[in-house]
Design an enzyme around this catalytic site. Sequence first.
Site, PDB file in Angstrom:
ATOM      1  N   ASP A   2       5.774 106.965 -86.970  1.00  0.00           N
ATOM      2  CA  ASP A   2       5.896 105.916 -87.987  1.00  0.00           C
ATOM      3  C   ASP A   2       7.287 106.072 -88.603  1.00  0.00           C
ATOM      4  O   ASP A   2       7.477 106.836 -89.542  1.00  0.00           O
ATOM      5  CB  ASP A   2       4.804 106.085 -89.056  1.00  0.00           C
ATOM      6  CG  ASP A   2       4.945 105.058 -90.167  1.00  0.00           C
ATOM      7  OD1 ASP A   2       5.312 103.908 -89.865  1.00  0.00           O
ATOM      8  OD2 ASP A   2       4.700 105.412 -91.329  1.00  0.00           O
ATOM      9  N   GLU A  39       5.059 102.663 -84.351  1.00  0.00           N
ATOM     10  CA  GLU A  39       4.612 101.560 -85.205  1.00  0.00           C
ATOM     11  C   GLU A  39       5.665 100.466 -85.213  1.00  0.00           C
ATOM     12  O   GLU A  39       6.868 100.728 -85.333  1.00  0.00           O
ATOM     13  CB  GLU A  39       4.391 102.089 -86.627  1.00  0.00           C
ATOM     14  CG  GLU A  39       4.138 101.022 -87.656  1.00  0.00           C
ATOM     15  CD  GLU A  39       2.745 101.072 -88.262  1.00  0.00           C
ATOM     16  OE1 GLU A  39       1.932 101.905 -87.848  1.00  0.00           O
ATOM     17  OE2 GLU A  39       2.471 100.257 -89.146  1.00  0.00           O
ATOM     18  N   ASP A  49       2.385 108.909 -94.541  1.00  0.00           N
ATOM     19  CA  ASP A  49       3.231 108.683 -93.360  1.00  0.00           C
ATOM     20  C   ASP A  49       2.664 109.380 -92.121  1.00  0.00           C
ATOM     21  O   ASP A  49       2.751 108.865 -91.011  1.00  0.00           O
ATOM     22  CB  ASP A  49       4.665 109.148 -93.626  1.00  0.00           C
ATOM     23  CG  ASP A  49       5.326 108.332 -94.728  1.00  0.00           C
ATOM     24  OD1 ASP A  49       5.501 107.123 -94.533  1.00  0.00           O
ATOM     25  OD2 ASP A  49       5.637 108.905 -95.788  1.00  0.00           O
TER      26      ASP A  49
END
Lengths: 162, 162
Positions: A10, A70, A142
């Site tokens: 991410d 992501e 996160d």
Amino acid sequence: MPHEIILGIDPGSRATGYGLISWEGNSARFIGAGVIRPDPRLNFAKRLERIYSGLTEVIARNNPTVSAVEGVFQSVNARAALLLGHARGVGILAAVHGGLPVFEYSPMAVKQAVVGYGRAEKPQVQHMVQIVLKLSKRPAQDAADALAVAICHAHSSCIKGR
Amino acid sequence: MPHEIILGIDPGSRATGYGLISWEGNSARFIGAGVIRPDPRLNFAKRLERIYSGLTEVIARNNPTVSAVEGVFQSVNARAALLLGHARGVGILAAVHGGLPVFEYSPMAVKQAVVGYGRAEKPQVQHMVQIVLKLSKRPAQDAADALAVAICHAHSSCIKGR
């Protein structure tokens, strides 16, 4: 789908989450997760290098077989998109240099796969990641997002019959 | 400013321009320039790797002492900014891995330094780069933009009294 070790990423210029799961026989097992936070006193170029080298270290230590990154909100503004692009670029490069195929999933696809609802809030994602991976405590946001994209890849691969 | 070999970079996901100039005693000399165009049939991750490895090769071959990267238009839209961010990210990373300090200049500062007018059109930049560097022919647009940012760095450094 054969046994895979999936690295979820991410990316973000301030905080880049990563999460590793093992996927075999339709079940996910937690391997590890964390967040790379480059020292904000470093200049931007050095911070990008920290994201790259941090992910490179994670790859070397864990030998994932595939990576999932992501994607990006459509609604993000140009300046935020530009900063995010830099972080994603060096994150994807670390994966390519680590010999990993790179798959990309939109935030909506990730939420759909993990929570069952594409517009889920972040705490719901953290909660479902904790349940799916049988974690004793809720992962940091996160790290949870990175684990969620890894779980999404596992499910998507299943669906595709790999 | 002592003798420097300046690598100018004009990043883009489809075409990344680079240009090298030598700067000594307040005068610029052309060393080389070119454009990295990743095969559009490659996936995005591989194209980013081509930009990184192309610039890494340019750095290894020419031993620049400093790098200057073209900044971003404020008006660019979010999707374009995101793509550009990826290319800039891996370009900056190549410079950092090559041991180069990285300086960034806005397109307006570059045009101001090279043409004397911040809103100059691209052909004017190409024209002035050709004149300043005494080139026998007009450089390709992306190469000219990269040479222009290198020239801008040379001038800016002068102004700063380095």
